[in-house]
Write an enzyme that holds these catalytic residues in place. Structure first.
Site, PDB file in Angstrom:
ATOM      1  N   ALA A  24      32.221  43.654  33.494  1.00  0.00           N
ATOM      2  CA  ALA A  24      31.671  44.151  32.239  1.00  0.00           C
ATOM      3  C   ALA A  24      31.496  42.924  31.395  1.00  0.00           C
ATOM      4  O   ALA A  24      32.205  41.792  31.331  1.00  0.00           O
ATOM      5  CB  ALA A  24      32.822  45.291  31.460  1.00  0.00           C
ATOM      6  N   GLY A  59      34.112  45.047  36.487  1.00  0.00           N
ATOM      7  CA  GLY A  59      32.987  46.078  36.626  1.00  0.00           C
ATOM      8  C   GLY A  59      32.202  45.714  37.762  1.00  0.00           C
ATOM      9  O   GLY A  59      31.537  46.813  38.217  1.00  0.00           O
ATOM     10  N   GLU A  98      33.549  47.564  40.526  1.00  0.00           N
ATOM     11  CA  GLU A  98      33.492  49.243  40.476  1.00  0.00           C
ATOM     12  C   GLU A  98      32.107  49.460  40.665  1.00  0.00           C
ATOM     13  O   GLU A  98      32.094  50.731  41.191  1.00  0.00           O
ATOM     14  CB  GLU A  98      33.876  49.181  38.979  1.00  0.00           C
ATOM     15  CG  GLU A  98      35.595  48.883  38.767  1.00  0.00           C
ATOM     16  CD  GLU A  98      35.862  49.018  37.364  1.00  0.00           C
ATOM     17  OE1 GLU A  98      35.303  48.084  36.330  1.00  0.00           O
ATOM     18  OE2 GLU A  98      37.042  49.889  37.021  1.00  0.00           O
ATOM     19  N   GLU A 114      40.952  42.366  35.269  1.00  0.00           N
ATOM     20  CA  GLU A 114      41.074  42.963  33.950  1.00  0.00           C
ATOM     21  C   GLU A 114      42.365  42.381  33.385  1.00  0.00           C
ATOM     22  O   GLU A 114      42.454  42.401  32.027  1.00  0.00           O
ATOM     23  CB  GLU A 114      40.699  44.125  33.964  1.00  0.00           C
ATOM     24  CG  GLU A 114      39.366  44.584  33.990  1.00  0.00           C
ATOM     25  CD  GLU A 114      38.991  45.013  35.489  1.00  0.00           C
ATOM     26  OE1 GLU A 114      39.728  44.471  36.555  1.00  0.00           O
ATOM     27  OE2 GLU A 114      37.740  45.567  35.563  1.00  0.00           O
TER      28      GLU A 114
HETATM   29  N1  CAA Z   1      31.262  38.539  30.493  1.00  0.00           N
HETATM   30  C1  CAA Z   1      30.599  37.719  29.791  1.00  0.00           C
HETATM   31  N2  CAA Z   1      30.335  36.660  30.115  1.00  0.00           N
HETATM   32  C2  CAA Z   1      30.768  36.176  31.244  1.00  0.00           C
HETATM   33  C3  CAA Z   1      31.272  36.995  32.279  1.00  0.00           C
HETATM   34  C4  CAA Z   1      31.839  38.358  31.644  1.00  0.00           C
HETATM   35  N3  CAA Z   1      32.480  39.191  32.544  1.00  0.00           N
HETATM   36  N4  CAA Z   1      31.732  36.196  33.239  1.00  0.00           N
HETATM   37  C5  CAA Z   1      31.195  35.066  33.296  1.00  0.00           C
HETATM   38  N5  CAA Z   1      30.447  35.079  31.943  1.00  0.00           N
HETATM   39  C6  CAA Z   1      29.683  33.991  31.247  1.00  0.00           C
HETATM   40  C7  CAA Z   1      30.537  32.686  30.903  1.00  0.00           C
HETATM   41  O1  CAA Z   1      31.367  32.953  29.599  1.00  0.00           O
HETATM   42  C8  CAA Z   1      29.678  31.585  30.923  1.00  0.00           C
HETATM   43  O2  CAA Z   1      28.807  31.618  29.984  1.00  0.00           O
HETATM   44  P1  CAA Z   1      28.708  30.143  28.970  1.00  0.00           P
HETATM   45  O3  CAA Z   1      28.021  29.348  29.814  1.00  0.00           O
HETATM   46  O4  CAA Z   1      27.920  30.784  27.905  1.00  0.00           O
HETATM   47  O5  CAA Z   1      29.966  29.854  28.396  1.00  0.00           O
HETATM   48  C9  CAA Z   1      28.904  31.927  32.258  1.00  0.00           C
HETATM   49  O6  CAA Z   1      29.111  33.072  32.508  1.00  0.00           O
HETATM   50  C10 CAA Z   1      29.273  31.200  33.299  1.00  0.00           C
HETATM   51  O7  CAA Z   1      30.634  31.239  33.738  1.00  0.00           O
HETATM   52  P2  CAA Z   1      31.894  30.330  33.752  1.00  0.00           P
HETATM   53  O8  CAA Z   1      31.467  29.173  33.239  1.00  0.00           O
HETATM   54  O9  CAA Z   1      33.020  30.843  33.624  1.00  0.00           O
HETATM   55  O10 CAA Z   1      31.450  30.130  35.439  1.00  0.00           O
HETATM   56  P3  CAA Z   1      32.723  29.800  36.498  1.00  0.00           P
HETATM   57  O11 CAA Z   1      31.958  29.576  37.786  1.00  0.00           O
HETATM   58  O12 CAA Z   1      33.652  28.965  36.101  1.00  0.00           O
HETATM   59  O13 CAA Z   1      33.650  31.125  36.631  1.00  0.00           O
HETATM   60  C11 CAA Z   1      33.849  33.462  36.962  1.00  0.00           C
HETATM   61  C12 CAA Z   1      33.026  32.259  37.195  1.00  0.00           C
HETATM   62  C13 CAA Z   1      35.170  33.195  37.770  1.00  0.00           C
HETATM   63  C14 CAA Z   1      33.078  34.900  37.194  1.00  0.00           C
HETATM   64  C15 CAA Z   1      34.453  33.281  35.512  1.00  0.00           C
HETATM   65  O14 CAA Z   1      33.320  33.439  34.736  1.00  0.00           O
HETATM   66  C16 CAA Z   1      35.268  34.696  35.194  1.00  0.00           C
HETATM   67  O15 CAA Z   1      36.367  34.598  35.278  1.00  0.00           O
HETATM   68  N6  CAA Z   1      34.537  35.696  34.385  1.00  0.00           N
HETATM   69  C17 CAA Z   1      35.163  37.017  34.232  1.00  0.00           C
HETATM   70  C18 CAA Z   1      35.526  38.017  35.127  1.00  0.00           C
HETATM   71  C19 CAA Z   1      36.383  39.114  34.465  1.00  0.00           C
HETATM   72  O16 CAA Z   1      37.326  38.858  33.918  1.00  0.00           O
HETATM   73  N7  CAA Z   1      35.701  40.188  34.784  1.00  0.00           N
HETATM   74  C20 CAA Z   1      36.350  41.485  34.193  1.00  0.00           C
HETATM   75  C21 CAA Z   1      35.536  41.866  33.134  1.00  0.00           C
HETATM   76  S1  CAA Z   1      36.354  43.339  32.138  1.00  0.00           S
HETATM   77  C22 CAA Z   1      35.732  44.711  33.186  1.00  0.00           C
HETATM   78  O17 CAA Z   1      35.179  44.504  33.972  1.00  0.00           O
HETATM   79  C23 CAA Z   1      36.242  46.130  32.653  1.00  0.00           C
HETATM   80  C24 CAA Z   1      35.682  47.220  33.297  1.00  0.00           C
HETATM   81  O18 CAA Z   1      36.602  47.534  34.375  1.00  0.00           O
HETATM   82  C25 CAA Z   1      34.510  47.812  33.203  1.00  0.00           C
END
Ligand code: CAA
Length: 257
Positions: A65, A108, A111, A131
Site C-alpha cells: 500500500a 499489499g 496480498e 507491515e
Molecule cells: N509506499 C510509498 N512509496 C514507496 C513504497 C510504498 N509502499 N515503497 C517504495 N516507495 C517509494 C520510495 O519511497 C521511493 O520513493 P522516493 O524516490 O520518492 O524516495 C521509491 O519508491 C523507491 O524506493 P526505495 O528508494 O526505497 O527503493 P529500494 O530499492 O531501496 O527499496 C523497497 C525497495 C524494499 C521495496 C523499499 O522501498 C520498501 O521497503 N518499501 C516499503 C515496503 C513496505 O513496507 N510495504 C508495506 C506497505 S503497508 C501495506 O501494504 C498495508 C496493507 O496491508 C494494505
C-alpha cells in the site's frame, strides 16, 4: 485513459493489466486500486476476454500500500474512507485472474497477488509482509490468506518478523504455481492465461467459484455446493459439445452457453 495502469486486450483472449507507478515501486495508492478494479470489471464483462493477468515491472510487482498516502490516516479517516473496501471487488471478478510477479511483492502487493487465482513468479521475485516495520499489521488479507496458503509457522515468521520468501521458497510453500526466468515469466504467464481462456467459459467460472468456496464453507457444504454446480453444467451447450467431441474424437468448439 488510466493514470497508474497500462491495459491491453490480447488476441489470445487475455486481458493484461500492468501496474505502472515506477517512481513508487508500484505502491498501491487509492487511484491505482480504483483503476485496477475498474479495468478488471471492464475486462470481466468483455466476451472476447477469458482470463486476466495482472503484472508489474521486472523490479516490482508492488511494494505494498502507498505508505505516503497512509501515513497521516486516522481511525476515523480509515473508517469513513474505507480504503481497503475497494480490494473486496476482486472477489467479484468471475474470470480467472493470474498474477505475474517479478521483483518485490510486499505488503499489499503480496496480498494482491494472493487474492488472485494463481501466481507465476520470476526468479527474482520476493514475497513479504513487512507491515510490522511500520508499526501496523497486514490489512488486506495478509494474516488470513497467507496463513491458509503457507501454514501457520511460515506465516507467523513473515508477519511477525518480516521474513521474505524467495521465489523457490514461495513455490516450495505453495504460494506460487511456477517460477521462470525474469526474461520469460510474463510470456509463460500469458501462455497459461491463453490456455485457460481457450477452455469452456461457463465451466471455468463455475470451477473458480467452487474452488474459492473452500475458504468459506465446511467440507460438507462445499461438497454439496460443488455437486449442485456440477448438475447445473449439464444445462449448458458446452457440456453437450464437450462430451460429444470426446465421444467422436474431435476437438470441442466452446460457445460459452
Ligand atoms: N509506499 C510509498 N512509496 C514507496 C513504497 C510504498 N509502499 N515503497 C517504495 N516507495 C517509494 C520510495 O519511497 C521511493 O520513493 P522516493 O524516490 O520518492 O524516495 C521509491 O519508491 C523507491 O524506493 P526505495 O528508494 O526505497 O527503493 P529500494 O530499492 O531501496 O527499496 C523497497 C525497495 C524494499 C521495496 C523499499 O522501498 C520498501 O521497503 N518499501 C516499503 C515496503 C513496505 O513496507 N510495504 C508495506 C506497505 S503497508 C501495506 O501494504 C498495508 C496493507 O496491508 C494494505
Amino acid at each position: 485513459m488510466y493514470e497508474t495502469i497500462l491495459v491491453e486486450k490480447l488476441a489470445s483472449r487475455v486481458g493484461l493489466i500492468r501496474l505502472n507507478r515506477p517512481q513508487a515501486m508500484n505502491a498501491l495508492n487509492a487511484t491505482l486500486m480504483r483503476e485496477l478494479m475498474n479495468a478488471l470489471k471492464e475486462h470481466d464483462a468483455e466476451p472476447d476476454i477469458g482470463c486476466h493477468v495482472i503484472t508489474g515491472s521486472e523490479k516490482a510487482f508492488a511494494a505494498g500500500a502507498d505508505i505516503k498516502e497512509m501515513a497521516t490516516a486516522t481511525p476515523v479517516s480509515m473508517l469513513v474512507g474505507d480504503p481497503i473496501s475497494v480490494w473486496d471487488e476482486l472477489k467479484k471478478i468471475r474470470k480467472p485472474v493470474l498474477a505475474a510477479v517479478a521483483g518485490v511483492c510486499l505488503g499489499g502487493g503480496c496480498e494482491l497477488a494472493m487474492a488472485c487465482d494463481m501466481i507465476i513468479a520470476a526468479e527474482n521475485a520476493k514475497f513479504g509482509q513487512p507491515e510490522i516495520n511500520l508499526g501496523v499489521i497486514p490489512g488486506a488479507g495478509g494474516t488470513q490468506r497467507l496463513t491458509r496458503i503457507v501454514g501457520k509457522a511460515i506465516a507467523m515468521e513473515m508477519v511477525l518478523n518480516n521474513r521474505w520468501l524467495t521465489a523457490p521458497e514461495a513455490a516450495q510453500f505453495g504460494l506460487v504455481n511456477h517460477v521462470y526466468s525474469v526474461e520469460t515469466y510474463l510470456d509463460e504467464a500469458l501462455k497459461l492465461a491463453a490456455e485457460i481462456a481457450s477452455r469452456a467459459p461457463i465451466a471455468i467460472r463455475i470451477a473458480k467459484d467452487c474452488v474459492n468456496k473452500t475458504y468459506e464453507m465446511t467440507l460438507n457444504e462445499g461438497l454439496e455446493y460443488e455437486r449442485r454446480s456440477f448438475h447445473f453444467l449439464f444445462s449448458t451447450d458446452d457440456q453437450t459439445e464437450g462430451m460429444d467431441a470426446f465421444v467422436n474424437k474431435r476437438p470441442a468448439q466452446w460457445k460459452g452457453q
